[in-house]
Design a protein around this motif. Structure first.
Motif, mmCIF file in Angstrom:
data_model
loop_
_atom_site.group_PDB
_atom_site.id
_atom_site.type_symbol
_atom_site.label_atom_id
_atom_site.label_comp_id
_atom_site.label_asym_id
_atom_site.label_seq_id
_atom_site.Cartn_x
_atom_site.Cartn_y
_atom_site.Cartn_z
ATOM 1 N N LEU A 264 52.237 50.339 30.792
ATOM 2 C CA LEU A 264 51.078 50.890 30.105
ATOM 3 C C LEU A 264 50.691 49.987 28.940
ATOM 4 O O LEU A 264 51.534 49.578 28.153
ATOM 5 C CB LEU A 264 51.383 52.294 29.605
ATOM 6 N N GLY A 265 49.394 49.715 28.841
ATOM 7 C CA GLY A 265 48.896 48.784 27.840
ATOM 8 C C GLY A 265 48.559 47.439 28.438
ATOM 9 O O GLY A 265 48.041 46.566 27.745
ATOM 10 N N GLN A 266 48.840 47.257 29.732
ATOM 11 C CA GLN A 266 48.518 46.018 30.418
ATOM 12 C C GLN A 266 47.669 46.325 31.652
ATOM 13 O O GLN A 266 47.694 47.424 32.180
ATOM 14 C CB GLN A 266 49.795 45.272 30.834
ATOM 15 N N TRP A 267 46.938 45.299 32.076
ATOM 16 C CA TRP A 267 46.077 45.421 33.248
ATOM 17 C C TRP A 267 46.770 44.849 34.485
ATOM 18 O O TRP A 267 47.599 43.946 34.376
ATOM 19 C CB TRP A 267 44.769 44.671 33.034
ATOM 20 N N ALA A 268 46.400 45.355 35.627
ATOM 21 C CA ALA A 268 46.812 44.790 36.905
ATOM 22 C C ALA A 268 45.549 44.472 37.695
ATOM 23 O O ALA A 268 44.686 45.331 37.856
ATOM 24 C CB ALA A 268 47.700 45.769 37.676
ATOM 25 N N ILE A 269 45.438 43.236 38.142
ATOM 26 C CA ILE A 269 44.259 42.789 38.887
ATOM 27 C C ILE A 269 44.669 42.516 40.329
ATOM 28 O O ILE A 269 45.598 41.745 40.591
ATOM 29 C CB ILE A 269 43.654 41.503 38.281
ATOM 30 N N GLY A 270 44.004 43.158 41.271
ATOM 31 C CA GLY A 270 44.222 42.898 42.679
ATOM 32 C C GLY A 270 43.082 42.069 43.219
ATOM 33 O O GLY A 270 41.915 42.317 42.881
ATOM 34 N N TYR A 271 43.383 41.060 44.036
ATOM 35 C CA TYR A 271 42.326 40.189 44.554
ATOM 36 C C TYR A 271 42.699 39.641 45.925
ATOM 37 O O TYR A 271 43.873 39.609 46.313
ATOM 38 C CB TYR A 271 42.047 39.041 43.577
ATOM 39 N N VAL A 272 41.687 39.213 46.648
ATOM 40 C CA VAL A 272 41.851 38.665 47.996
ATOM 41 C C VAL A 272 41.860 37.145 47.900
ATOM 42 O O VAL A 272 40.931 36.546 47.331
ATOM 43 C CB VAL A 272 40.720 39.132 48.932
ATOM 44 N N THR A 273 42.894 36.523 48.441
ATOM 45 C CA THR A 273 43.011 35.072 48.387
ATOM 46 C C THR A 273 42.177 34.426 49.495
ATOM 47 O O THR A 273 41.611 35.105 50.357
ATOM 48 C CB THR A 273 44.472 34.635 48.530
ATOM 49 N N ALA A 291 40.750 36.825 31.059
ATOM 50 C CA ALA A 291 41.411 36.606 32.348
ATOM 51 C C ALA A 291 40.394 36.637 33.486
ATOM 52 O O ALA A 291 40.464 35.821 34.419
ATOM 53 C CB ALA A 291 42.481 37.671 32.572
ATOM 54 N N LEU A 292 39.429 37.566 33.420
ATOM 55 C CA LEU A 292 38.408 37.636 34.469
ATOM 56 C C LEU A 292 37.500 36.421 34.436
ATOM 57 O O LEU A 292 37.099 35.907 35.486
ATOM 58 C CB LEU A 292 37.592 38.919 34.303
ATOM 59 N N ASN A 293 37.160 35.943 33.245
ATOM 60 C CA ASN A 293 36.328 34.747 33.143
ATOM 61 C C ASN A 293 37.047 33.518 33.675
ATOM 62 O O ASN A 293 36.472 32.708 34.412
ATOM 63 C CB ASN A 293 35.921 34.509 31.682
ATOM 64 N N ASP A 294 38.328 33.369 33.315
ATOM 65 C CA ASP A 294 39.105 32.241 33.824
ATOM 66 C C ASP A 294 39.215 32.304 35.344
ATOM 67 O O ASP A 294 39.091 31.284 36.038
ATOM 68 C CB ASP A 294 40.501 32.240 33.208
ATOM 69 N N GLY A 295 39.451 33.511 35.864
ATOM 70 C CA GLY A 295 39.552 33.663 37.317
ATOM 71 C C GLY A 295 38.242 33.389 38.019
ATOM 72 O O GLY A 295 38.218 32.861 39.134
ATOM 73 N N HIS A 296 37.137 33.727 37.379
ATOM 74 C CA HIS A 296 35.826 33.451 37.964
ATOM 75 C C HIS A 296 35.581 31.951 38.046
ATOM 76 O O HIS A 296 35.083 31.439 39.052
ATOM 77 C CB HIS A 296 34.742 34.123 37.129
ATOM 78 N N LYS A 297 35.937 31.233 36.993
ATOM 79 C CA LYS A 297 35.730 29.784 36.980
ATOM 80 C C LYS A 297 36.555 29.091 38.050
ATOM 81 O O LYS A 297 36.134 28.076 38.610
ATOM 82 C CB LYS A 297 36.084 29.228 35.602
ATOM 83 N N GLU A 298 37.732 29.626 38.331
ATOM 84 C CA GLU A 298 38.601 29.022 39.327
ATOM 85 C C GLU A 298 38.320 29.523 40.744
ATOM 86 O O GLU A 298 38.946 29.059 41.696
ATOM 87 C CB GLU A 298 40.062 29.300 38.971
ATOM 88 N N GLY A 299 37.411 30.478 40.873
ATOM 89 C CA GLY A 299 37.035 30.948 42.198
ATOM 90 C C GLY A 299 37.900 32.044 42.758
ATOM 91 O O GLY A 299 37.914 32.268 43.974
ATOM 92 N N PHE A 300 38.616 32.776 41.901
ATOM 93 C CA PHE A 300 39.494 33.829 42.376
ATOM 94 C C PHE A 300 38.879 35.218 42.211
ATOM 95 O O PHE A 300 39.063 36.069 43.058
ATOM 96 C CB PHE A 300 40.841 33.777 41.644
ATOM 97 N N TYR A 301 38.207 35.455 41.100
ATOM 98 C CA TYR A 301 37.606 36.758 40.832
ATOM 99 C C TYR A 301 36.089 36.608 40.888
ATOM 100 O O TYR A 301 35.436 36.324 39.886
ATOM 101 C CB TYR A 301 38.020 37.288 39.453
ATOM 102 N N LEU A 302 35.543 36.807 42.079
ATOM 103 C CA LEU A 302 34.112 36.548 42.290
ATOM 104 C C LEU A 302 33.318 37.800 42.623
ATOM 105 O O LEU A 302 32.162 37.937 42.210
ATOM 106 C CB LEU A 302 33.932 35.533 43.427
ATOM 107 N N TYR A 303 33.910 38.705 43.395
ATOM 108 C CA TYR A 303 33.168 39.844 43.916
ATOM 109 C C TYR A 303 33.865 41.160 43.534
ATOM 110 O O TYR A 303 34.800 41.597 44.203
ATOM 111 C CB TYR A 303 33.048 39.744 45.441
ATOM 112 N N PRO A 304 33.435 41.782 42.456
ATOM 113 C CA PRO A 304 34.079 43.038 42.033
ATOM 114 C C PRO A 304 33.870 44.141 43.052
ATOM 115 O O PRO A 304 32.740 44.493 43.371
ATOM 116 C CB PRO A 304 33.384 43.347 40.700
ATOM 117 N N ASP A 305 34.981 44.639 43.595
ATOM 118 C CA ASP A 305 34.944 45.668 44.634
ATOM 119 C C ASP A 305 34.065 45.236 45.800
ATOM 120 O O ASP A 305 33.371 46.053 46.412
ATOM 121 C CB ASP A 305 34.457 46.999 44.058
#
Length: 458
Positions: A264-273, A291-305
């Motif tokens: 509790l107090g931390q986030w968990a991010i699930g994503y499709v490789t 973390a979301l911005n860094d992941g977006h730049k690297e191409g990991f967090y692109l499409y929310p849900d």
């Protein structure tokens, strides 16, 4: 005409011992329901066959520690509210079994989803109780929030209280972070009140202030991440994240995020490789939007849900300008000249440093060390042993490099350390439901950060 004497009810906290016994009895009955083999609950957090014994045992510990003084510790307000809320949640769960006699046993049914949500609430309640009553002792008045600004705000506003009503909390928070009335206030309460008690504890506010840091833009961060962001999922578990992302395995970069229920107090991010696998990771030492911005730049967090529109969070990353210290040329030259004194002992300022104190590594001269030891002040080292510090989350170094997706906003040199966080593994199902004994401490639930070597690539 004689008037009938009116019965005056004692203060609510006086009934704490009776409420405690009712809660314990309710937990014992609930354990029988959730331990049915036919129910087949997954051994995955939040796991009711573990949570119920944990709650029972910790309440027993509180009862043993305080004995006849149990009523007095309720005077502060937390324990009566907790016990009342616990009894209500036990009733809700019991009614679910009675009304949904067959649906409750079907995986994926609405009844099972409601049971999972109640499991999360029980998980939050157990974590809160253990945090405010460590070893069974009431420590709510001295609980330390992780963020200094949040700590100062709570103690300056409510002193040693560990729980306030929602109305009190909203009024106090509004003084430093204006809270819009109506739907926004309702949404804020739903986010902060993890135990659904109608009150806000110092523990719950600690969790909230950690999740939506930094403090100066606390509610702005919350609005961007929890109110308008399509990737935010409230009351979702590890297994449910995997199930939801299964629909997007052919759309790499799809992601959702949730509150970690074991951290509790931390986030968990699930994503499709890129190869269609589903990973879940906990970002370390940075706000979620970073973390979301860094992941977006690297191409990991692109499409929310799975949605094509990814919210722009760059506004949240704009740092507040800091005052710079300016020195004159004369001051700079004087600073450069003091380099020759760096080898001198800081105590006597005469002898060179020739002794290193362990484990802290501080340097001083032999004469000052001998004088310090002779003075009797050398009972213990004033410096903490770094070996007793909690180790940082281990890096994920053995995963194949993901292919970057071109992004016009990407700038070379940006940090990509976020991707080295270990993924959260598939949780084993070795312990059958109902295997926890009331007579021994319940084994700890499987934490989301635990790893199995063969599952690092999942």
């Amino acid at each position: 005409m004689a008037t009938q004497a009116r019965t005056v009810r004692p203060p609510r906290w006086v009934s704490a011992p009776r409420s405690m016994e009712k809660a314990l009895q309710g937990l014992a009955k609930l354990q029988q329901l959730v331990s049915q083999p036919r129910l087949g609950l997954r051994n995955s957090p939040p796991h009711l066959p573990y949570l119920v014994p944990q709650a029972y045992q910790h309440l027993r510990l509180i009862q043993e520690q305080h004995g006849a003084g149990l009523a007095q510790i309720g005077d502060g307000g937390y324990l009566p509210v907790f016990l009342t809320n616990l009894q209500e949640k036990i009733k809700q769960t019991t009614r679910l079994f009675k009304r949904e006699k067959e649906e409750i046993f079907k995986e994926g049914s609405t009844a099972r989803r409601n049971l999972t949500k109640l499991s999360l609430i029980f998980s939050h309640m157990v974590a809160e109780l253990q945090a405010l009553f460590p070893e069974g002792q009431d420590q709510g008045s001295s609980y330390q929030l992780h963020k200094p600004e949040a700590q100062s705000f709570w103690r300056e506003t409510w002193g040693t209280r560990s729980l306030v009503s929602w109305a009190e909390f909203r009024e106090g928070l509004h003084r430093v972070h204006p809270v819009e009335p109506g739907a926004m206030a309702v949404a804020l309460r739903a986010t902060i009140d993890l135990t659904c008690s109608g009150h806000i504890s110092v523990f719950e506010f600690d969790v909230f202030s950690r999740l939506f840091q930094p403090w100066p833009t606390l509610l702005k961060n919350w609005t961007y991440l929890a109110v308008t962001h399509p990737g935010y999922m409230a009351f979702l578990t590890y297994d449910e994240v995997k199930d939801r992302l299964q629909a997007y395995t052919k759309k790499p970069g799809s992601y959702i995020f949730r509150l970690s229920c074991t951290r509790l107090g931390q986030w968990a991010i699930g994503y499709v490789t890129e190869n269609g696998n589903i990973l879940q990771t906990i970002p370390q030492n940075k706000p979620l939007f970073q973390a979301l911005n860094d992941g977006h730049k690297e191409g990991f967090y692109l499409y929310p849900d799975g949605k094509n529109a990814n919210p722009d969070l760059t506004e949240l990353t704009e740092a507040v300008p800091r005052n710079r210290i300016r020195v004159s040329q004369e001051q700079f030259e004087l600073y450069c000249q003091v380099g020759s004194t760096f080898q001198l002992c800081k105590i006597c300022a005469e002898n060179n440093k020739d002794v290193r104190i362990q484990p802290c590594g501080h340097l001083l001269c032999r004469g000052c060390l001998d004088a310090w030891q002779m003075s009797g002040n050398a009972i213990s080292s004033p410096c903490p042993d770094p070996e007793f510090e909690i180790p940082s989350f281990p890096p994920r170094t053995n995963l194949p490099r993901q292919k970057k997706v071109p992004n016009p906003d990407y700038q070379s040199g940006s940090s990509a350390h976020w991707v080295r966080n270990r993924p959260l593994p598939r949780l084993p199902q070795e312990c059958p439901p109902g295997s926890v004994s009331w007579d021994v401490p319940a084994p700890p639930p499987i934490h989301e950060g635990h790893q199995e070597p063969q599952q690092l690539g999942r």
